[in-house]
Scaffold this motif. Structure first.
Motif, PDB file in Angstrom:
ATOM      1  N   LEU A  98       1.123  -0.958   0.129  1.00  0.00           N
ATOM      2  CA  LEU A  98      -0.148  -0.315   0.238  1.00  0.00           C
ATOM      3  C   LEU A  98       0.473   1.252   0.264  1.00  0.00           C
ATOM      4  N   LEU A  99       1.687   1.803   0.653  1.00  0.00           N
ATOM      5  CA  LEU A  99       3.202   2.275   1.022  1.00  0.00           C
ATOM      6  C   LEU A  99       3.222   2.603  -0.409  1.00  0.00           C
TER       7      LEU A  99
ATOM      8  N   GLN B 151       3.103   5.748  -3.341  1.00  0.00           N
ATOM      9  CA  GLN B 151       4.122   6.242  -3.751  1.00  0.00           C
ATOM     10  C   GLN B 151       4.529   6.848  -4.970  1.00  0.00           C
ATOM     11  N   GLU B 152       3.758   5.608  -5.652  1.00  0.00           N
ATOM     12  CA  GLU B 152       3.995   5.476  -7.338  1.00  0.00           C
ATOM     13  C   GLU B 152       2.440   6.157  -8.045  1.00  0.00           C
ATOM     14  N   GLU B 153       0.744   6.259  -7.650  1.00  0.00           N
ATOM     15  CA  GLU B 153       0.482   6.012  -8.181  1.00  0.00           C
ATOM     16  C   GLU B 153      -0.492   7.500  -7.645  1.00  0.00           C
ATOM     17  N   ILE B 154      -0.099   8.101  -6.018  1.00  0.00           N
ATOM     18  CA  ILE B 154      -0.541   9.449  -5.778  1.00  0.00           C
ATOM     19  C   ILE B 154       0.267  10.369  -6.149  1.00  0.00           C
TER      20      ILE B 154
ATOM     21  N   LEU C 262       6.301   7.695   5.614  1.00  0.00           N
ATOM     22  CA  LEU C 262       6.115   8.457   4.274  1.00  0.00           C
ATOM     23  C   LEU C 262       6.641   9.706   4.523  1.00  0.00           C
ATOM     24  N   ARG C 263       6.785  10.095   5.569  1.00  0.00           N
ATOM     25  CA  ARG C 263       7.965  11.049   6.296  1.00  0.00           C
ATOM     26  C   ARG C 263       6.472  12.029   6.119  1.00  0.00           C
TER      27      ARG C 263
END
Length: 379
Positions: free
Chosen positions: A164-165, A169-172, A198-199
């Motif tokens: 999900l992380l 990172q890749e799709e949003i 995700l900081r």
């Protein structure tokens, strides 16, 4: 390696369930013999008889072998559980060495606490699986990690958060401008785990929109309070008002204050941000829809829902489509192809890779630590 799929007729389980996980010979990479993989709800060695009972016929010898039963949970949860129990018992009586259940979504996991005069069904199910002959379970994101203590055999509780992380990172687009949101205080630890990796910032919602599960009384209050017209004569000459009565004479109990929720509050600034709500299960979506509306009012310009298990029952697809939610991202631990056709906002993340690797490592006696790297305690 031989791959056996136990087939079930169409009237028992929908064929769409077979596509939930895809395991290939190259993925498994088996280095020694004595290994079988069964799928409990895909296509016929379980047969449904006229009286709606399940019968299992194992076509080959499984004596002394490791057996992995892959059982996804379709809409008919109780039938799926019974299939798993009957199949495990059949393999046990046929002298299988180890029987490992691969249950990506563990059913009844929300019923892991005492509710009023109910029961802890999750504990009952754990006992039934052990009695049927299972020696190990692979599952993913249990509703409460403490559920592992209900079992008398090992449980590997894998995590979907790395997948999900990666999706975030890749799709949003512009995810650096996002904020992780906990829909209720009980989900704050999970949300904090996502935010730290995700900081990103963290926001917590509480009040009327919080998860209804936390509203259910613990209920360990038997016997029920007596009516106001009754008194106690446990001690001669002692009479107490009904709300102060207790089992032992002379003991006065304080009056319990009624619980009252405050108005909905969002702790954290979501104005001009992408709000990402994280949870483990999304079933009835009313709470998520209400949370999305509040976040929109607070200035969030996009709303994402991230969850491991997308049960999406009842009118969930329609409610999502008509809501302020922009996208619902779930894994394929539960079949939801029909819901995706009804609502294009629902997206799927494939987690079959980690389950296939877990099967390979358990069969070869390898450490599972690699699958839990960078996983926090609160995840």
């Amino acid at each position: 390696m031989k791959l056996f799929l136990l087939k079930i007729p169409r009237n028992l389980v929908c064929h769409s369930h077979t596509s939930t996980f895809s395991y290939s010979h190259s993925t498994m990479n088996i280095s020694k013999s004595g290994y079988r993989v069964f799928s409990a709800n895909s296509t016929t060695a379980c047969t449904e008889l006229a009286k709606k009972i399940t019968e299992v016929d194992v076509k080959e010898s499984v004596r002394g072998q490791d057996i992995f039963i892959i059982q996804t949970i379709p809409r008919d949860v109780n039938t799926a559980i019974m299939e798993l129990l009957v199949m495990a018992y059949a393999l046990k009586t046929n002298c299988a060495k180890n029987i490992i259940g691969v249950i990506p979504y563990f059913p009844y996991s929300k019923q892991c606490k005492m509710r009023k005069r109910g029961s802890i069904v999750c504990k009952l199910l754990a006992s039934m699986l052990a009695k049927a002959g299972l020696t190990h379970i692979i599952t993913m994101d249990l509703h409460q990690k403490e559920i592992q203590g209900f079992f008398s055999f090992p449980v590997d509780n894998l995590r979907a958060s790395p997948f999900l992380l990666q999706y975030i990172q890749e799709e949003i687009p512009d995810y650096r401008n996002a904020i992780i949101v906990a829909k209720s205080p009980s989900a704050a630890k999970r949300a904090q785990s996502y935010a730290e990796r995700l900081r990103l910032g963290l926001a917590v919602m509480h009040g009327e929109a919080q998860c209804s599960e936390s509203d259910m009384a613990d209920g360990r209050h038997s016997p029920p309070p007596m009516s106001s017209g009754r008194t106690t004569s446990g001690h001669p000459g002692l009479e107490l008002p009904w709300r102060h009565q207790a089992s032992f004479p002379g003991i006065e109990l304080p009056i319990m204050m009624a619980k009252e929720k405050p108005p909905i509050t969002v702790v954290g600034d979501v104005g001009g941000r992408i709000a990402i709500i994280v949870d483990d299960i999304i079933d009835d979506v009313e709470d998520f829809v209400a949370a999305a509306e509040i976040l929109k009012e607070r200035g969030a310009y996009k709303i994402y829902i991230m969850a491991t298990h997308g049960l999406l029952s009842a009118e969930a697809p329609r409610l999502i489509e008509e809501s302020a939610i922009d996208e619902v991202v779930v894994t394929n631990t539960v079949p939801h192809e029909v819901q995706k056709l009804q609502c294009p906002k629902i997206k799927t993340v494939d987690v079959s890779m980690i389950l296939a690797e877990a099967i390979r490592r358990i069969h070869n006696g390898e450490s599972m630590a690699y699958l839990f790297r960078n996983i926090t305690v609160d995840d």
